[in-house]
Design a protein around this motif. Sequence first.
Motif, PDB file in Angstrom:
ATOM      1  N   GLN A  52       0.859  -1.193   0.000  1.00  0.00           N
ATOM      2  CA  GLN A  52       0.000   0.000   0.000  1.00  0.00           C
ATOM      3  C   GLN A  52       0.890   1.235   0.000  1.00  0.00           C
ATOM      4  OE1 GLN A  52      -2.962   0.129   3.024  1.00  0.00           O
ATOM      5  NE2 GLN A  52      -3.902   1.967   2.221  1.00  0.00           N
ATOM      6  N   VAL A  53       0.982   1.881  -1.154  1.00  0.00           N
ATOM      7  CA  VAL A  53       1.796   3.082  -1.291  1.00  0.00           C
ATOM      8  C   VAL A  53       1.121   4.232  -0.565  1.00  0.00           C
ATOM      9  CG1 VAL A  53       2.721   4.748  -2.953  1.00  0.00           C
ATOM     10  CG2 VAL A  53       2.765   2.296  -3.482  1.00  0.00           C
ATOM     11  N   GLN A  54       1.909   4.982   0.196  1.00  0.00           N
ATOM     12  CA  GLN A  54       1.404   6.125   0.956  1.00  0.00           C
ATOM     13  C   GLN A  54       1.928   7.422   0.339  1.00  0.00           C
ATOM     14  OE1 GLN A  54      -0.686   5.867   3.692  1.00  0.00           O
ATOM     15  NE2 GLN A  54      -0.724   3.679   3.236  1.00  0.00           N
ATOM     16  N   VAL A  55       1.111   8.448   0.351  1.00  0.00           N
ATOM     17  CA  VAL A  55       1.522   9.757  -0.153  1.00  0.00           C
ATOM     18  C   VAL A  55       2.764  10.222   0.605  1.00  0.00           C
ATOM     19  CG1 VAL A  55       0.858  12.189  -0.357  1.00  0.00           C
ATOM     20  CG2 VAL A  55      -0.809  10.400  -0.856  1.00  0.00           C
ATOM     21  N   GLY A  56       3.795  10.623  -0.139  1.00  0.00           N
ATOM     22  CA  GLY A  56       5.004  11.177   0.447  1.00  0.00           C
ATOM     23  C   GLY A  56       5.961  10.177   1.049  1.00  0.00           C
ATOM     24  N   GLU A  57       5.668   8.886   0.950  1.00  0.00           N
ATOM     25  CA  GLU A  57       6.527   7.860   1.529  1.00  0.00           C
ATOM     26  C   GLU A  57       7.250   7.078   0.423  1.00  0.00           C
ATOM     27  OE1 GLU A  57       7.123   7.376   4.790  1.00  0.00           O
ATOM     28  OE2 GLU A  57       5.842   9.113   5.173  1.00  0.00           O
ATOM     29  N   PRO A  58       8.543   6.785   0.615  1.00  0.00           N
ATOM     30  CA  PRO A  58       9.279   6.025  -0.396  1.00  0.00           C
ATOM     31  C   PRO A  58       8.720   4.616  -0.544  1.00  0.00           C
ATOM     32  CG  PRO A  58      10.754   6.820   1.350  1.00  0.00           C
ATOM     33  CD  PRO A  58       9.358   7.153   1.750  1.00  0.00           C
ATOM     34  N   PHE A  59       8.796   4.094  -1.772  1.00  0.00           N
ATOM     35  CA  PHE A  59       8.416   2.711  -2.022  1.00  0.00           C
ATOM     36  C   PHE A  59       9.307   2.135  -3.100  1.00  0.00           C
ATOM     37  CE2 PHE A  59       5.770   5.191  -4.886  1.00  0.00           C
ATOM     38  CZ  PHE A  59       5.689   4.453  -6.054  1.00  0.00           C
ATOM     39  N   VAL A  60       9.332   0.821  -3.171  1.00  0.00           N
ATOM     40  CA  VAL A  60      10.126   0.079  -4.143  1.00  0.00           C
ATOM     41  C   VAL A  60       9.154  -0.586  -5.115  1.00  0.00           C
ATOM     42  CG1 VAL A  60      11.694  -1.887  -4.450  1.00  0.00           C
ATOM     43  CG2 VAL A  60      11.990  -0.343  -2.505  1.00  0.00           C
ATOM     44  N   LYS A  93      17.610  -1.408 -11.039  1.00  0.00           N
ATOM     45  CA  LYS A  93      18.618  -2.444 -10.857  1.00  0.00           C
ATOM     46  C   LYS A  93      18.094  -3.766 -11.435  1.00  0.00           C
ATOM     47  CE  LYS A  93      19.280  -4.232  -6.709  1.00  0.00           C
ATOM     48  NZ  LYS A  93      19.680  -4.404  -5.309  1.00  0.00           N
ATOM     49  N   PRO A  94      18.874  -4.409 -12.326  1.00  0.00           N
ATOM     50  CA  PRO A  94      18.442  -5.705 -12.861  1.00  0.00           C
ATOM     51  C   PRO A  94      18.584  -6.800 -11.807  1.00  0.00           C
ATOM     52  CG  PRO A  94      20.628  -5.154 -13.695  1.00  0.00           C
ATOM     53  CD  PRO A  94      20.152  -3.974 -12.883  1.00  0.00           C
ATOM     54  N   LEU A  95      17.604  -7.679 -11.753  1.00  0.00           N
ATOM     55  CA  LEU A  95      17.632  -8.826 -10.849  1.00  0.00           C
ATOM     56  C   LEU A  95      17.823 -10.134 -11.616  1.00  0.00           C
ATOM     57  CD1 LEU A  95      14.710  -7.836  -8.445  1.00  0.00           C
ATOM     58  CD2 LEU A  95      17.171  -7.448  -8.130  1.00  0.00           C
ATOM     59  N   GLY A  96      17.743 -10.071 -12.955  1.00  0.00           N
ATOM     60  CA  GLY A  96      17.900 -11.264 -13.783  1.00  0.00           C
ATOM     61  C   GLY A  96      16.569 -11.854 -14.207  1.00  0.00           C
ATOM     62  N   GLN A  97      16.574 -12.561 -15.319  1.00  0.00           N
ATOM     63  CA  GLN A  97      15.409 -13.265 -15.853  1.00  0.00           C
ATOM     64  C   GLN A  97      14.209 -12.345 -16.065  1.00  0.00           C
ATOM     65  OE1 GLN A  97      14.826 -16.579 -13.200  1.00  0.00           O
ATOM     66  NE2 GLN A  97      16.566 -17.680 -14.033  1.00  0.00           N
ATOM     67  N   GLY A  98      14.449 -11.115 -16.517  1.00  0.00           N
ATOM     68  CA  GLY A  98      13.367 -10.190 -16.811  1.00  0.00           C
ATOM     69  C   GLY A  98      12.819  -9.444 -15.610  1.00  0.00           C
ATOM     70  N   LEU A  99      13.466  -9.596 -14.449  1.00  0.00           N
ATOM     71  CA  LEU A  99      13.007  -8.947 -13.219  1.00  0.00           C
ATOM     72  C   LEU A  99      13.897  -7.754 -12.904  1.00  0.00           C
ATOM     73  CD1 LEU A  99      12.406 -12.165 -11.094  1.00  0.00           C
ATOM     74  CD2 LEU A  99      10.762 -10.901 -12.488  1.00  0.00           C
ATOM     75  N   TRP A 100      13.268  -6.677 -12.426  1.00  0.00           N
ATOM     76  CA  TRP A 100      13.965  -5.420 -12.145  1.00  0.00           C
ATOM     77  C   TRP A 100      13.465  -4.844 -10.836  1.00  0.00           C
ATOM     78  CZ3 TRP A 100      17.526  -3.714 -15.801  1.00  0.00           C
ATOM     79  CH2 TRP A 100      17.525  -4.445 -16.999  1.00  0.00           C
ATOM     80  N   GLN A 101      14.341  -4.144 -10.129  1.00  0.00           N
ATOM     81  CA  GLN A 101      13.953  -3.449  -8.907  1.00  0.00           C
ATOM     82  C   GLN A 101      14.163  -1.961  -9.117  1.00  0.00           C
ATOM     83  OE1 GLN A 101      14.531  -5.263  -5.139  1.00  0.00           O
ATOM     84  NE2 GLN A 101      15.506  -3.429  -4.311  1.00  0.00           N
ATOM     85  N   VAL A 102      13.150  -1.171  -8.748  1.00  0.00           N
ATOM     86  CA  VAL A 102      13.194   0.278  -8.875  1.00  0.00           C
ATOM     87  C   VAL A 102      13.108   0.858  -7.468  1.00  0.00           C
ATOM     88  CG1 VAL A 102      12.124   2.309  -9.907  1.00  0.00           C
ATOM     89  CG2 VAL A 102      12.028   0.101 -11.105  1.00  0.00           C
ATOM     90  N   GLU A 103      14.149   1.561  -7.057  1.00  0.00           N
ATOM     91  CA  GLU A 103      14.206   2.140  -5.719  1.00  0.00           C
ATOM     92  C   GLU A 103      14.151   3.656  -5.812  1.00  0.00           C
ATOM     93  OE1 GLU A 103      17.749   0.539  -3.957  1.00  0.00           O
ATOM     94  OE2 GLU A 103      16.838  -1.434  -3.691  1.00  0.00           O
ATOM     95  N   GLY A 104      13.655   4.270  -4.755  1.00  0.00           N
ATOM     96  CA  GLY A 104      13.612   5.726  -4.692  1.00  0.00           C
ATOM     97  C   GLY A 104      12.354   6.340  -5.271  1.00  0.00           C
ATOM     98  N   MET A 105      11.283   5.564  -5.369  1.00  0.00           N
ATOM     99  CA  MET A 105      10.006   6.096  -5.837  1.00  0.00           C
ATOM    100  C   MET A 105       9.304   6.798  -4.678  1.00  0.00           C
ATOM    101  SD  MET A 105       9.570   5.132  -9.082  1.00  0.00           S
ATOM    102  CE  MET A 105       7.817   5.286  -9.354  1.00  0.00           C
ATOM    103  N   VAL A 106       8.832   8.022  -4.922  1.00  0.00           N
ATOM    104  CA  VAL A 106       8.041   8.767  -3.937  1.00  0.00           C
ATOM    105  C   VAL A 106       6.995   9.561  -4.704  1.00  0.00           C
ATOM    106  CG1 VAL A 106       8.013  10.527  -2.131  1.00  0.00           C
ATOM    107  CG2 VAL A 106      10.000   9.023  -2.360  1.00  0.00           C
ATOM    108  N   TRP A 107       5.726   9.297  -4.417  1.00  0.00           N
ATOM    109  CA  TRP A 107       4.643  10.090  -4.998  1.00  0.00           C
ATOM    110  C   TRP A 107       4.164  11.032  -3.911  1.00  0.00           C
ATOM    111  CZ3 TRP A 107       1.864   5.520  -7.823  1.00  0.00           C
ATOM    112  CH2 TRP A 107       2.635   5.164  -8.931  1.00  0.00           C
TER     113      TRP A 107
END
Length: 135
Positions: A52-60, A93-107
């Motif tokens: 559950q993404v929260q306004v103003g809080e970082p998420f991955v 960041k690539p995790l392999g096999q078509g999987l990726w991690q995105v860090e530093g998202m903040v809405w």
Amino acid sequence: MRSLHPSSRCLATLAIGLVPWAVHAGCPIPPDATASASAGPVQARWSTEPAQVQVGEPFVMRVELCPAAAKLLRVDATMPEHRHGMNYQPSVKPLGQGLWQVEGMVWHMAGRWELKLDTELNGVAHRLAPSVTLK
């Protein structure tokens, strides 16, 4: 501004309907998958941590691309109605096999966000641009 193809839209509250990351069904991504988008031959689905993404809080974001050979080059998000984007630049960041991690998202505001997933497959760029509503 270009209009989005209806199949690339995901108008849903982020707190509802996200696919748990443990579920890895592979390609092709089912057309009824929540939190998904496509552009040309590239499909994507994602989940967030926390769920559950929260306004103003970082998420991955964890993103699965199909085909797995596709590369996730950049992720960004804008609020078209407000004519601004995020205050932070996320990292991919690539995790392999078509999987990726995105860090530093903040809405930082509630409302409609347009994700921009810039991908590349066989040297050709594809932008997936689904809409997500944060409440």
